[in-house]
Design a protein around this motif. Structure first.
Motif, mmCIF file in Angstrom:
data_model
loop_
_atom_site.group_PDB
_atom_site.id
_atom_site.type_symbol
_atom_site.label_atom_id
_atom_site.label_comp_id
_atom_site.label_asym_id
_atom_site.label_seq_id
_atom_site.Cartn_x
_atom_site.Cartn_y
_atom_site.Cartn_z
ATOM 1 N N GLN A 29 84.448 39.178 23.862
ATOM 2 C CA GLN A 29 85.809 38.698 24.087
ATOM 3 C C GLN A 29 86.725 39.837 24.541
ATOM 4 O O GLN A 29 87.642 39.619 25.353
ATOM 5 N N GLU A 30 86.475 41.055 24.071
ATOM 6 C CA GLU A 30 87.265 42.197 24.541
ATOM 7 C C GLU A 30 86.994 42.471 26.018
ATOM 8 O O GLU A 30 87.915 42.776 26.785
ATOM 9 N N GLU A 31 85.726 42.338 26.432
ATOM 10 C CA GLU A 31 85.372 42.550 27.836
ATOM 11 C C GLU A 31 86.015 41.492 28.735
ATOM 12 O O GLU A 31 86.252 41.743 29.916
ATOM 13 N N ARG A 32 86.294 40.318 28.176
ATOM 14 C CA ARG A 32 86.924 39.239 28.949
ATOM 15 C C ARG A 32 88.449 39.284 28.875
ATOM 16 O O ARG A 32 89.124 38.361 29.299
ATOM 17 N N GLY A 33 88.993 40.372 28.302
ATOM 18 C CA GLY A 33 90.440 40.548 28.279
ATOM 19 C C GLY A 33 91.161 39.834 27.160
ATOM 20 O O GLY A 33 92.394 39.691 27.214
ATOM 21 N N ILE A 34 90.444 39.386 26.137
ATOM 22 C CA ILE A 34 91.081 38.736 24.995
ATOM 23 C C ILE A 34 91.591 39.826 24.056
ATOM 24 O O ILE A 34 90.812 40.572 23.469
ATOM 25 N N ARG A 35 92.914 39.915 23.919
ATOM 26 C CA ARG A 35 93.516 40.935 23.065
ATOM 27 C C ARG A 35 93.665 40.376 21.659
ATOM 28 O O ARG A 35 94.559 39.593 21.369
ATOM 29 N N ALA A 36 92.760 40.775 20.784
ATOM 30 C CA ALA A 36 92.791 40.289 19.407
ATOM 31 C C ALA A 36 92.105 41.311 18.510
ATOM 32 O O ALA A 36 91.177 41.992 18.933
ATOM 33 N N ARG A 37 92.579 41.397 17.285
ATOM 34 C CA ARG A 37 91.904 42.235 16.300
ATOM 35 C C ARG A 37 91.098 41.309 15.386
ATOM 36 O O ARG A 37 91.660 40.415 14.761
ATOM 37 N N THR A 38 89.792 41.542 15.348
ATOM 38 C CA THR A 38 88.910 40.689 14.553
ATOM 39 C C THR A 38 88.280 41.494 13.426
ATOM 40 O O THR A 38 87.805 42.610 13.638
ATOM 41 N N ALA A 39 88.308 40.933 12.231
ATOM 42 C CA ALA A 39 87.705 41.581 11.071
ATOM 43 C C ALA A 39 86.896 40.552 10.294
ATOM 44 O O ALA A 39 87.205 39.357 10.309
ATOM 45 N N VAL A 40 85.856 41.032 9.629
ATOM 46 C CA VAL A 40 85.006 40.173 8.799
ATOM 47 C C VAL A 40 85.117 40.648 7.359
ATOM 48 O O VAL A 40 84.949 41.837 7.066
ATOM 49 N N TRP A 41 85.374 39.707 6.461
ATOM 50 C CA TRP A 41 85.556 40.014 5.042
ATOM 51 C C TRP A 41 84.528 39.256 4.208
ATOM 52 O O TRP A 41 84.304 38.068 4.424
ATOM 53 N N GLY A 42 83.944 39.961 3.243
ATOM 54 C CA GLY A 42 83.015 39.334 2.321
ATOM 55 C C GLY A 42 83.700 39.059 0.997
ATOM 56 O O GLY A 42 84.414 39.910 0.454
ATOM 57 N N ALA A 43 83.504 37.856 0.454
ATOM 58 C CA ALA A 43 84.191 37.457 -0.772
ATOM 59 C C ALA A 43 83.650 38.198 -1.991
ATOM 60 O O ALA A 43 82.440 38.360 -2.155
ATOM 61 N N LEU A 44 84.563 38.638 -2.858
ATOM 62 C CA LEU A 44 84.210 39.233 -4.141
ATOM 63 C C LEU A 44 84.394 38.231 -5.270
ATOM 64 O O LEU A 44 83.969 38.474 -6.404
ATOM 65 N N THR A 45 85.047 37.111 -4.963
ATOM 66 C CA THR A 45 85.248 36.035 -5.925
ATOM 67 C C THR A 45 84.770 34.733 -5.290
ATOM 68 O O THR A 45 84.636 34.632 -4.076
ATOM 69 N N GLY A 46 84.526 33.732 -6.105
ATOM 70 C CA GLY A 46 84.106 32.437 -5.568
ATOM 71 C C GLY A 46 82.626 32.399 -5.236
ATOM 72 O O GLY A 46 81.810 33.113 -5.828
ATOM 73 N N GLN A 47 82.271 31.590 -4.247
ATOM 74 C CA GLN A 47 80.874 31.354 -3.900
ATOM 75 C C GLN A 47 80.195 32.589 -3.319
ATOM 76 O O GLN A 47 80.792 33.332 -2.537
ATOM 77 N N ASN A 48 78.946 32.802 -3.697
ATOM 78 C CA ASN A 48 78.164 33.911 -3.154
ATOM 79 C C ASN A 48 78.020 33.770 -1.642
ATOM 80 O O ASN A 48 77.871 32.669 -1.119
#
Length: 217
Positions: A29-48
């Motif tokens: 998406q960055e190569e296609r000119g989409i300006r966005a900050r993307t992050a992935v978060w893993g849960a420490l609470t709730g469902q595994n």
């Protein structure tokens, strides 16, 4: 500023493949000119194995451009299928938010949403007619915790999908110790507890929930 949130569950034993696929999707998406900050978060609470993927856009136009890319770019669609193939599909859900308040003021998405290591989210609904009181109470609580040496980036996001008055209060910390320091102050500092009660009194209590996450990507 706008935030697209995908919540879901990674298949057991597929975390590495999932993160590798996410890196490919972000690069495309960055190569296609989409300006966005993307992050992935893993849960420490709730469902595994629960994860939360945030994509932040400076404008609604950029978000719409991303949506068009997902619909029209065959290669991107293939990449996204690779991401979803490592997830429990029925558990996935997409939500859209607009930034309503940020502890650092009005700044770009690159600065405002640069992810820290840990994230605490209080989500819920603001009572009708109480939005101004809600924002005022949040700003007072943030000023108090800043004076007490709590190092956190805090933002408030208003939901554009789902319940009309939905909000997410997001606090990010560089270390788990700093997050624990915040929780200790919330439990032991009577004045801070009173400020936080002011915020909760503007919300529909039964819809409120707290979740903790660790940054994965």
């Amino acid at each position: 500023m706008y935030r697209r949130v995908l919540t879901g569950v990674v298949e057991r034993g597929k975390t590495r493949e999932f993160l590798e696929a996410m890196k490919v999707a972000r690069d495309h998406q960055e190569e296609r000119g989409i300006r966005a900050r993307t992050a992935v978060w893993g849960a420490l609470t709730g469902q595994n194995n629960s994860v939360l993927i945030t994509s932040d856009f400076n404008t609604l136009e950029e978000l719409e451009k991303f949506t068009e890319l997902t619909a029209l770019d065959a290669r991107f669609a293939e990449i996204r299928r690779a991401v979803r193939s490592n997830m429990v599909y029925d558990a996935s859900q997409v939500s859209i938010y607009r930034l309503a308040y940020h502890s650092e003021g009005l700044i770009t998405s690159e600065d405002a949403t640069a992810p820290r290591r840990y994230m605490r989210i209080l989500s819920g609904d603001v009572q009708p007619g109480k939005h101004r009181d809600f924002v005022h109470s949040i700003s007072r609580a943030l000023e108090y915790q800043k004076q007490r040496g709590i190092d956190a980036t805090t933002s408030v996001w208003s939901a554009l999908t789902g319940p009309t008055n939905g909000v997410a209060i997001v606090a990010e910390f560089d270390t788990f110790a700093e997050l624990e320091k915040f929780e200790e102050m919330a439990a032991q500092d009577a004045e801070f507890a009173a400020l936080r009660r002011e915020t909760r009194e503007t919300m529909v209590f039964l819809t409120s929930q707290v979740q903790l996450y660790r940054n994965l990507l």
